[in-house]
Design a protein around this motif. Structure first.
Motif, mmCIF file in Angstrom:
data_model
loop_
_atom_site.group_PDB
_atom_site.id
_atom_site.type_symbol
_atom_site.label_atom_id
_atom_site.label_comp_id
_atom_site.label_asym_id
_atom_site.label_seq_id
_atom_site.Cartn_x
_atom_site.Cartn_y
_atom_site.Cartn_z
ATOM 1 N N GLY A 80 18.147 20.907 10.665
ATOM 2 C CA GLY A 80 18.379 20.660 9.252
ATOM 3 C C GLY A 80 19.804 20.773 8.774
ATOM 4 N N LYS A 81 20.787 20.813 9.667
ATOM 5 C CA LYS A 81 22.184 20.911 9.285
ATOM 6 C C LYS A 81 22.840 19.526 9.310
ATOM 7 N N THR A 82 23.846 19.355 8.474
ATOM 8 C CA THR A 82 24.593 18.103 8.467
ATOM 9 C C THR A 82 25.648 18.135 9.568
ATOM 10 N N LEU A 83 25.515 17.235 10.524
ATOM 11 C CA LEU A 83 26.484 17.158 11.622
ATOM 12 C C LEU A 83 27.732 16.395 11.209
ATOM 13 N N GLY A 84 27.589 15.450 10.323
ATOM 14 C CA GLY A 84 28.709 14.632 9.887
ATOM 15 C C GLY A 84 28.202 13.489 9.047
ATOM 16 N N LYS A 85 29.106 12.599 8.673
ATOM 17 C CA LYS A 85 28.748 11.474 7.812
ATOM 18 C C LYS A 85 29.513 10.233 8.249
ATOM 19 N N PHE A 86 28.947 9.080 7.883
ATOM 20 C CA PHE A 86 29.643 7.809 8.027
ATOM 21 C C PHE A 86 30.018 7.337 6.628
ATOM 22 N N TYR A 87 31.309 7.065 6.396
ATOM 23 C CA TYR A 87 31.746 6.580 5.090
ATOM 24 C C TYR A 87 33.096 5.910 5.240
ATOM 25 N N PHE A 88 33.419 5.035 4.272
ATOM 26 C CA PHE A 88 34.753 4.450 4.229
ATOM 27 C C PHE A 88 35.630 5.248 3.271
ATOM 28 N N ASN A 89 35.340 5.124 1.970
ATOM 29 C CA ASN A 89 36.148 5.811 0.967
ATOM 30 C C ASN A 89 35.389 6.942 0.281
ATOM 31 N N ASP A 90 34.078 6.812 0.171
ATOM 32 C CA ASP A 90 33.296 7.778 -0.601
ATOM 33 C C ASP A 90 32.429 8.631 0.318
ATOM 34 N N ASN A 91 32.849 9.868 0.498
ATOM 35 C CA ASN A 91 32.092 10.831 1.306
ATOM 36 C C ASN A 91 31.120 11.563 0.386
ATOM 37 N N ARG A 92 30.145 10.815 -0.116
ATOM 38 C CA ARG A 92 29.269 11.353 -1.156
ATOM 39 C C ARG A 92 27.822 11.434 -0.670
ATOM 40 N N THR A 93 27.246 12.630 -0.803
ATOM 41 C CA THR A 93 25.824 12.841 -0.548
ATOM 42 C C THR A 93 25.245 13.577 -1.748
ATOM 43 N N PRO A 94 24.385 12.931 -2.533
ATOM 44 C CA PRO A 94 23.914 13.550 -3.776
ATOM 45 C C PRO A 94 22.989 14.735 -3.534
ATOM 46 N N VAL A 95 23.000 15.654 -4.513
ATOM 47 C CA VAL A 95 22.067 16.785 -4.510
ATOM 48 C C VAL A 95 21.317 16.779 -5.832
ATOM 49 N N SER A 96 20.160 17.410 -5.866
ATOM 50 C CA SER A 96 19.375 17.507 -7.095
ATOM 51 C C SER A 96 19.827 18.714 -7.908
ATOM 52 N N TYR A 97 19.405 18.771 -9.145
ATOM 53 C CA TYR A 97 19.760 19.901 -10.009
ATOM 54 C C TYR A 97 19.266 21.213 -9.419
ATOM 55 N N GLU A 98 18.111 21.174 -8.769
ATOM 56 C CA GLU A 98 17.536 22.388 -8.194
ATOM 57 C C GLU A 98 18.397 22.965 -7.074
ATOM 58 N N GLU A 99 19.258 22.137 -6.491
ATOM 59 C CA GLU A 99 20.127 22.606 -5.411
ATOM 60 C C GLU A 99 21.448 23.175 -5.913
ATOM 61 N N LEU A 100 21.635 23.188 -7.232
ATOM 62 C CA LEU A 100 22.864 23.723 -7.809
ATOM 63 C C LEU A 100 22.640 25.169 -8.238
ATOM 64 N N PRO A 101 23.564 26.077 -7.908
ATOM 65 C CA PRO A 101 23.402 27.462 -8.356
ATOM 66 C C PRO A 101 23.630 27.571 -9.862
ATOM 67 N N GLN A 102 22.983 28.521 -10.513
ATOM 68 C CA GLN A 102 23.085 28.654 -11.958
ATOM 69 C C GLN A 102 24.508 28.939 -12.401
ATOM 70 N N ASN A 103 25.261 29.719 -11.596
ATOM 71 C CA ASN A 103 26.639 30.031 -12.009
ATOM 72 C C ASN A 103 27.510 28.772 -12.046
ATOM 73 N N LEU A 104 27.213 27.782 -11.222
ATOM 74 C CA LEU A 104 27.972 26.531 -11.237
ATOM 75 C C LEU A 104 27.686 25.756 -12.516
ATOM 76 N N VAL A 105 26.414 25.694 -12.900
ATOM 77 C CA VAL A 105 26.030 25.004 -14.137
ATOM 78 C C VAL A 105 26.634 25.713 -15.344
ATOM 79 N N ASP A 106 26.550 27.049 -15.373
ATOM 80 C CA ASP A 106 27.098 27.817 -16.490
ATOM 81 C C ASP A 106 28.599 27.597 -16.621
ATOM 82 N N ALA A 107 29.299 27.590 -15.505
ATOM 83 C CA ALA A 107 30.749 27.381 -15.526
ATOM 84 C C ALA A 107 31.091 26.012 -16.105
ATOM 85 N N LEU A 108 30.318 24.986 -15.740
ATOM 86 C CA LEU A 108 30.564 23.635 -16.248
ATOM 87 C C LEU A 108 30.362 23.565 -17.754
ATOM 88 N N ILE A 109 29.248 24.085 -18.245
ATOM 89 C CA ILE A 109 28.944 24.004 -19.676
ATOM 90 C C ILE A 109 29.960 24.811 -20.480
#
Length: 788
Positions: A80-109
């Motif tokens: 279940g670990k990410t070994l790497g990615k294939f990308y040209f310019n955008d190294n983007r892998t989305p996450v859901s809100y449930e995967e974000l820690p509360q302190n990160l959300v609080d800091a943003l708001i």
């Protein structure tokens, strides 16, 4: 009376003047309301025109549902670990809100939009404040507006009219986003879309690159740093501007205190800490399993060519957000790479010690004169990437290219430094750099579960940035004595030989003409030693060439070639007697797959690297189907395994049983007389060493894991001068030993220490210690020869 008239006239004048003033004031009021209502209508009309797309295309309902963003393809390990990615310019892998820690959300708001939960896309109070203060009190863009800007129209124009129109579009899109998505989904999208710099597109890449962890594991100060970067990730880059980033992080912490997300004591303590980065760049040439990812790139391009999308278009490996589920275990991969890093710098130090210009004027080559070395380097020059680029991309002629190889240029070259891969900045001729790189010993290693065929670890070399040729599947080298078990297996299968059968260890020849052999073949034992009668178990353990030659004389080389092919060897093998000693060039990948059949009761299972491929929505696009076939009987496989156990009990692999301190000198040169592995469990294996010590091999097996290791130079003329360091037991076996020690130390892996499974009705005797000399004589009197 005159006075009364005067007063009356004055009163009338004043009244008239007041009436006129009132009329004039009401005129201003009317103008005010006309301007206000007119302006309001203009604004409303502007909003209406903008929503119709008059000022530029606006996203419709379907586009808002699926905003187009480039998503990297993710390579996921079996654990279940990410070994790497294939990308040209955008190294983007989305996450859901449930995967974000509360302190990160609080800091943003707290930092970006304190009233986020109360508005519907546009913060009226903040907008009014920004208008009255002309922006000096801070901007008024909400998180929804910033997301709209990121998704649909990018940076603002320098033209004030265009900026106003863009702001209008931004408001409209923000309101539509609020209607389309929940607050939580908007926050998740905002974190996923932002570019944090250094190939960190989106919060998942940012948390992995800057802190080497998943977003859910970010602590408070790490979250504050990343939120601080939203102001300007180019300016607040933690690698280039750590002081500025720390100050910005502290602003975020102050905002969190201001809005009661944290207390003053916590704020003050965190503001005094350092950033504590754990920078882990994600690129195609860095990180874990780089050689495997290089193989996977080719695998995926071939799969994409033959598997179009439902609409007939091709998948884009770099933008479509595919998920590739692999069999690689990230822990075992790390142990394999660590084993290579532990052994290879020590071995390389000894090689350099023995190949100084004083000891070897043609270093790093042996047995070549200067003309042969020049020819070798010229061939390598024309096969190099530099030659290809100048010849076909820059359209240079051969003379100009050759001259460029003799001009010193600035470059970074590979080096082992304190036992770790490193780079040295230097000025060197490209031709000299080729000779320098040829002095490095290379390695290839693969580990596989024999029952499932799942490949658990893949190390194609020491450093993918500098040595990109993969020595697991791409490279093929002469395999030496690791081929001998195939000869023994054919003899057991065809002639029902026992490990206890004895043969004379005396000079032996196969005459010219037999098996199409053009001339007489008389192999010699290593060192020229011979020793009376030997059992097959002892002969394989000590890699006795004469007895292997006797066996292939009995079964025939074509029988051995046919067996090897059934075991998955696809490389070319000529059916000549000399094949018995391992003359073919074969890959580590093929050898591991073939040996795995012995541990899997005679069933060959094709190695598997990819189990599933999914699109970004989780739809399964590919699922592997196991490819297996019965090759030899369960009994033959088991007897072969017991023969190879002798290699680690009393033969060339016995150092795996060794006890003692770490057998390395301070200067990283290895002493081969002692090894700290101390394995006591059953291990079947075979070492291999080719002519002039050009290649060193070790194939090792336990019931649920088969691993092969090769070590050698890029050219066969690069090798140790003697067998002491040049044998497989010194070059390749230590990597296997270090890797297995780590695997055994990790109890979660459940690598077996048990005996190999014996068949129920074993008719071949494998316990030579229970046989008397008379029994051995009777065993050897059995008629077992085949006619050809």
């Amino acid at each position: 009376m005159y006075r009364e008239v005067f007063i009356k006239k004055e009163y009338m004048a004043k009244a008239k003047k007041n009436q006129t003033a009132t009329q004039d004031f009401s005129k201003y009021i009317r103008w005010f309301w006309k301007l206000f209502l007119g302006g309001l209508l203009i604004v409303l009309f502007a909003f209406l025109l903008a929503s119709w797309g008059v000022f530029g295309e606006m996203p419709d309902h379907t586009v808002l549902e699926n905003p187009k963003t480039n998503l990297a393809t993710e390579i996921i390990s079996s654990d279940g670990k990410t070994l790497g990615k294939f990308y040209f310019n955008d190294n983007r892998t989305p996450v859901s809100y449930e995967e974000l820690p509360q302190n990160l959300v609080d800091a943003l708001i707290a930092t970006e939009d304190a009233r986020f939960q109360k508005h519907s896309g546009v913060d009226a109070r903040g907008t009014l404040r920004a208008m009255l203060t002309l922006g000096s009190g801070g901007g008024a863009s909400t998180i929804s507006q910033q997301l709209a800007k990121q998704l649909f129209h990018g940076e603002g124009s320098s033209n004030i009219i265009e900026r106003v129109l863009q702001k209008v579009k931004e408001w409209i899109i923000a309101i539509r986003l609020e209607r389309q998505y929940t607050k939580e989904e908007i926050i998740a999208q905002y974190f996923n879309i932002y570019d944090f710099g250094n190939n960190a597109d989106g919060i998942r890449s940012a948390s992995r690159i800057y802190f080497n962890k998943e977003p859910k594991d970010l602590n408070l100060k790490e979250s504050a740093m990343l939120v601080g970067m939203f102001k300007n990730s180019s300016l607040y880059n933690p690698r280039r501007n750590p002081v500025g980033v720390k100050n910005r992080r502290n602003v975020v912490l102050a905002q969190m205190y201001k809005y009661d997300y944290i207390d003053e004591k916590l704020k003050d303590s965190l503001q005094n800490t350092e950033l504590d980065l754990d920078y882990s760049p994600e690129s195609h040439r860095e990180g874990i399993a780089t050689y495997f990812r290089g193989y996977l790139d080719g695998f995926m391009k071939e799969w994409i060519k033959n598997n179009p999308k439902p609409d007939g278009t091709k998948w884009n490996l770099y933008n479509d957000g595919l998920k590739i589920y692999t069999t690689i275990d990230s822990r075992m991969q790390k142990y394999a790479e660590d084993a290579v890093e532990q052994h290879m710098p020590r071995l390389q130090a000894e090689f350099f010690h023995q190949n100084t210009p004083q000891r070897n004027p043609t270093a790093p080559f042996l047995e070549l004169d200067q003309n042969e070395i020049t020819d070798l380097l010229n061939r390598s020059m024309k096969q190099s990437e530099r030659w290809r680029h100048m010849k076909y991309d820059l359209r240079k002629d051969d003379k100009e290219i050759i001259e460029s190889f003799q001009k010193p240029i600035q470059m970074s070259v590979f080096a082992w430094k304190d036992g770790k891969p490193s780079e040295i900045d230097t000025i060197m001729k490209p031709m000299d750099s080729m000779r320098y790189y040829k002095s490095f010993l290379r390695t290839g290693m693969m580990s596989m579960d024999p029952q499932t065929g799942h490949v658990k670890a893949w190390v194609g070399g020491m450093n993918y940035r500098h040595f990109q040729y993969d020595m697991v599947k791409q490279g093929k080298r002469q395999i030496g004595s690791t081929f001998k078990p195939f000869v023994y297996t054919a003899a057991i299968d065809q002639l029902h030989y026992s490990p206890c059968d004895q043969f004379p260890d005396t000079p032996f020849c196969i005459e010219a003409g037999k098996f199409g052999n053009p001339e007489e073949w008389c192999p010699k034992n290593s060192g020229g030693d011979y020793g009376g009668q030997r059992t097959l178990k002892d002969a394989l353990a000590n890699s006795v060439n004469t007895i292997t030659a006797r066996l292939i004389d009995k079964v025939g080389p074509q029988t051995v070639v046919d067996l090897a092919k059934k075991l998955g060897i696809e490389s070319q093998m000529l059916p000549v007697p000399s094949i018995a000693l391992g003359t073919p060039d074969i890959s580590v990948y093929e050898m591991v797959g073939a040996y795995a059949a012995f541990a899997n009761q005679g069933v060959y299972t094709k190695p598997v690297m990819v189990t599933n491929i999914e699109d970004k929505n989780g739809t399964i696009l590919y699922q592997f189907k196991p490819e297996t076939r019965d090759v030899i009987s369960e009994e033959t496989a088991y007897v072969t395994v017991k023969l190879m156990e002798g290699v680690t009990q009393s033969g060339s692999g016995v150092r795996l049983r060794g006890k003692g301190a770490d057998a390395y000198r301070a200067d990283y040169r290895e002493i081969v007389t002692g090894y700290p592995y101390e394995f006591t469990n059953p291990i079947a294996g075979k070492t291999g060493t080719t002519q002039n010590q050009s290649d060193g091999w070790f194939m090792g097996m336990v019931p649920n894991l088969v691993t092969g290791v090769w070590v050698g130079g890029e050219d066969r003329a690069v090798h140790f001068p003697t067998i002491t360091y040049g044998q497989g037991a010194a070059m390749a076996l230590p990597i296997w030993g270090l890797y297995m020690k780590s695997c055994y130390a990790d109890k979660e892996l459940n690598v077996s220490k048990e005996d190999f499974v014996a068949p129920e009705n074993l008719s071949i005797n494998i316990d030579c210690s229970q046989m008397s000399s008379q029994d051995l004589d009777k065993e050897n009197e059995k008629p077992k020869d085949l006619e050809f």
